[in-house]
Design an enzyme around this catalytic site. Structure first.
Site, PDB file in Angstrom:
ATOM      1  CD  GLU A  92      -2.284  -5.198   4.306  1.00  0.00           C
ATOM      2  OE1 GLU A  92      -2.280  -4.428   3.350  1.00  0.00           O
ATOM      3  OE2 GLU A  92      -1.379  -6.014   4.550  1.00  0.00           O
ATOM      4  CG  ASP A  93      -5.171  -8.972   3.201  1.00  0.00           C
ATOM      5  OD1 ASP A  93      -5.111  -7.730   3.102  1.00  0.00           O
ATOM      6  OD2 ASP A  93      -4.331  -9.735   2.699  1.00  0.00           O
TER       7      ASP A  93
END
Length: 746
Positions: A92-93
């Protein structure tokens, strides 16, 4: 060495220390030791999150380590889950993809990380209620691999433990979401320790003053409580030792949140919460077959010494709860004259009670059916997902129906045992057995007696469902069902019927407009809806198709601009028709945009409020409140514990704003007090004297009914803030005969 280099070295050391703590905990568990893959996952995550910091300022990698530690040591999962926890934010990051994770760590870990990435938005992210799709995804992934939700639980628990560094509006959103979704899920999965901590942490941020007061009072009463417990435990310990039991006995204080809940629901002060703690007896039992017998032996020992409360024995050993919980509960009269709850568990039962289904894996042997109840629940979830609610909030409520339910057990005519939530009706059972049974159900026989569909069932009932081919689902059935499955199936069927009626209504409206040479556009539709008090186009078409609205001259008048709104008609009659040459009104001034990051001060200047009070909970100064910013930037103020606010917090996080009352003695707000007591001559006089004369409170209404020597009543008053209400309640309780005086929950 430069100070910055020193800080970097200290941080590196801190990261290494935290990872070592995680590894040591894992090595002390009884899982197969796969240290190499955990070390690789740690190095991978550390490199991926390099240079990134959390809002608190600490290196980001400390968060995945903490989550992995909760997964390992508090939930009890193994290396696959630890690796997935370390990697849960990587996709996600950072630039890495699920394929990268699969190439490095294999398919299983990659699929869990993928599941965690998919559910990071939606109900759990900033775009909250937008759609229920993300929550659906969570539950679908969960039904494929339960570890996804267990790691998500650990992630949320660590976020709650570090919530202090967030903005207040963000704290309310996350705390509300936690109480609304995560705590019930933790309960359903049997993660009681985590559920309790999540509730307490959420409560701490929502009601900091109440939290600290209860915490302080628990500490102040510790000594006397310990003394009572010692006196209570002494004879039991002596007898169990004499019988050769290897056991541990301890007193466990209720969680702060559950104490506050009891105080709120029963309108009682802390001092009157008598069941502040429960006593737990955990015994060693090498042979699982003897667990039940030993529980009842301990039960006999306790009831020989203390008087039993006959209605408060709970046998979850013979029939465990759906989340796997097993224990024998009884309540006895303690030496101080108060009831004390005792929970009897074996070591295995205790571990399952605290760690939930994760602990089953530790004990599972061969093809044991320990997880069958969980599988049944997950099947129910899948069932609801196949008939989803179009509205996100309704969907969540449907799921929540089955999260916090207490079970009852009923029998079919063939003797099959069916588990249902408490308060389930005959109609719920029909839908549980088969949707077609539910759709065609006309009545039921409970213990061979004919009963209506609305009949509430009780444990032990034998139930036969009666059907008719001519029966069809009815709208009013929605008030009779309590299970998520029945509700979702019923709504799906009603929507199908509703679509047919809407299509019929649409055809009728089209024919009517064409015959009157009127063209339908959005402006005209809005006009018709507002005049008829309807919200949606489909509501109008449904009412036309269902013959609740007749297309006649009145509808023509609305279309041609002659409003049927009685208020408008009154204005026209009173003040005449407006001048045709009158200038058009200037548009209403645009409200300034509310800064969601600042605390919004609630003011009233010369009678003009910069906020609106929510009708659902009617807060007054002194209540813990939060603001919800509407489309036109109006701030609507809710009590933080208001059910509507709970739904807003879990679904409209970005619209929340932290609020604070401005100190003011000049303003008055309505409040309602509920009074109960023993009736006697002159008591009404004393109540009114205390309110009007002694405290000089503006009383707007008083209603009291007496029946067989007992009275109940309500007093409507105008007050400046909650302190006035508390002072009044305390004074009223001192009047002879008044048993209770408390502010009503609106």
């Amino acid at each position: 060495m430069e100070p910055s280099d020193q800080a970097y070295t200290n941080e590196e050391q801190l990261i290494e220390d935290k990872f070592q703590e995680l590894l040591n905990g894992y090595l002390n568990s009884n899982h197969r030791k796969k240290v190499e893959i955990i070390e690789r996952a740690f190095k991978f995550a550390k490199e991926a999150h390099k240079g990134i910091r959390r809002r608190s300022g600490e290196p980001y990698i400390l968060h995945p380590i903490a989550v992995a530690r909760i997964v390992s040591q508090e939930i009890g999962l193994g290396s696959t889950s630890i690796c997935a926890a370390l990697l849960h934010d990587v996709v996600e990051d950072t630039e890495y993809t699920v394929e990268d994770i699969e190439n490095h760590f294999g398919k299983k870990i990659a699929s869990i990380v993928d599941g965690l990435t998919k559910i990071s938005g939606g109900i759990f992210g900033d775009q909250a209620s937008a759609q229920a799709e993300n929550f659906r995804r969570l539950l679908l992934t969960m039904s494929e691999d339960i570890r996804v939700i267990l790691i998500k639980m650990a992630d949320r628990l660590h976020n709650m433990r570090t919530l202090g560094s967030m903005l207040p509006s963000k704290q309310y959103k996350i705390a509300g979401e936690t109480l609304y979704i995560y705590a019930p899920l933790a309960h359903r999965l049997g993660l009681f320790a985590i559920k309790t901590e999540l509730e307490d942490l959420a409560f701490k941020y929502e009601h900091p003053e109440a939290y600290n007061q209860i915490k302080q009072k628990i500490a102040e009463t510790e000594e006397s409580r310990q003394q009572i417990y010692n006196n209570f435990a002494k004879p039991i310990v002596a007898k169990l030792k004499e019988l050769g039991f290897d056991f541990e006995m301890k007193a466990r204080v209720k969680s702060i949140y559950s104490i506050w809940n009891k105080m709120e629901s029963k309108h009682i002060p802390f001092e009157e919460v008598y069941d502040l703690y429960a006593v737990r007896i955990i015994f060693k039992c090498p042979n699982e077959a003897d667990e039940k017998k030993e529980c009842w032996t301990i039960y006999s020992v306790i009831t020989d010494i203390y008087k039993l409360h006959p209605e408060r024995t709970r046998d979850w050993v013979s029939r465990p709860k759906a989340n796997g919980y097993k224990a024998l509960h009884l309540t006895v009269m303690g030496p101080d004259g108060n009831w004390i709850e005792v929970q009897i568990r074996s070591e295995k039962m205790d571990e399952i009670a605290e760690r939930g289904f994760a602990a089953h894996w530790k004990y599972k042997v061969g093809n044991s059916d320990e997880e069958s109840e969980l599988d049944i629940w997950l099947k129910t979830i899948k069932d609801i997902l196949e008939h989803p609610e179009p509205n996100a909030i309704d969907f969540l409520d449907t799921i929540k129906l089955n999260l916090f339910s207490t079970e009852i057990f009923v029998f079919t005519p063939k003797g099959d045992l069916i588990t249902l939530p408490k308060d389930a009706t005959a109609l719920d059972l029909a839908f549980t057995l088969h949707s077609d049974l539910g759709f065609h159900c006309i009545a039921a026989k409970v213990n061979h007696r004919l009963v209506p569909l609305s009949q509430k069932l009780h444990s032990g009932d034998q139930v036969e469902i009666l059907t008719s081919k001519s029966q069809t689902p009815k709208e009013e059935w929605l008030n009779l069902v309590t299970t998520a499955k029945a509700r979702s199936r019923l709504l799906a069927a009603l929507r199908k019927d509703r679509r047919k009626i809407i299509a019929k209504g649409e055809a009728q409206l089209k024919e009517f407009l064409e015959s009157n040479h009127i063209e339908l556009n959005n402006e005209l539709m809005t006009k018709i809806l507002s005049n008829l008090g309807l919200q949606h186009r489909d509501d109008l078409l449904f009412k036309i198709g269902n013959e609740e609205i007749t297309l006649n001259e009145n509808i023509k008048k609305i279309i041609k601009g002659k409003s049927l709104n009685p208020f408008m008609r009154y204005l026209k009659l009173s003040f005449g028709n407006s001048n045709k040459n009158e200038q058009p009104k200037a548009p209403a001034p645009q409200q300034p945009t509310i800064d969601r990051k600042q605390t919004y001060i609630l003011r009233d200047e010369n009678g003009v409020k910069n906020y609106k009070v929510a009708d659902c909970c009617c807060p007054i100064p002194g209540d813990d409140v939060l603001g919800y910013v509407e489309d036109d930037e109006t701030v609507v103020v809710h009590k933080r514990e208001c059910p509507v606010a709970m739904r807003l917090k879990s679904s409209f996080g970005p619209r929340l704003v932290s609020t604070q009352w401005e100190a003011s003695e000049s303003l008055s707000f309505p409040a309602k007090i509920e009074i109960q007591g023993i009736d006697r001559m002159g008591i009404l006089n004393e109540i009114t004297r205390v309110i009007s004369n002694e405290l000089m409170i503006d009383m707007r209404g008083l209603s009291i009914q007496a029946n067989e020597g007992v009275f109940n009543g309500t007093v409507n008053i105008m007050v400046h803030d909650t302190r006035v209400v508390e002072s009044l309640c305390n004074k009223l309780c001192k009047i002879k005969g008044v048993q209770k005086a408390a502010r009503c929950k609106e």
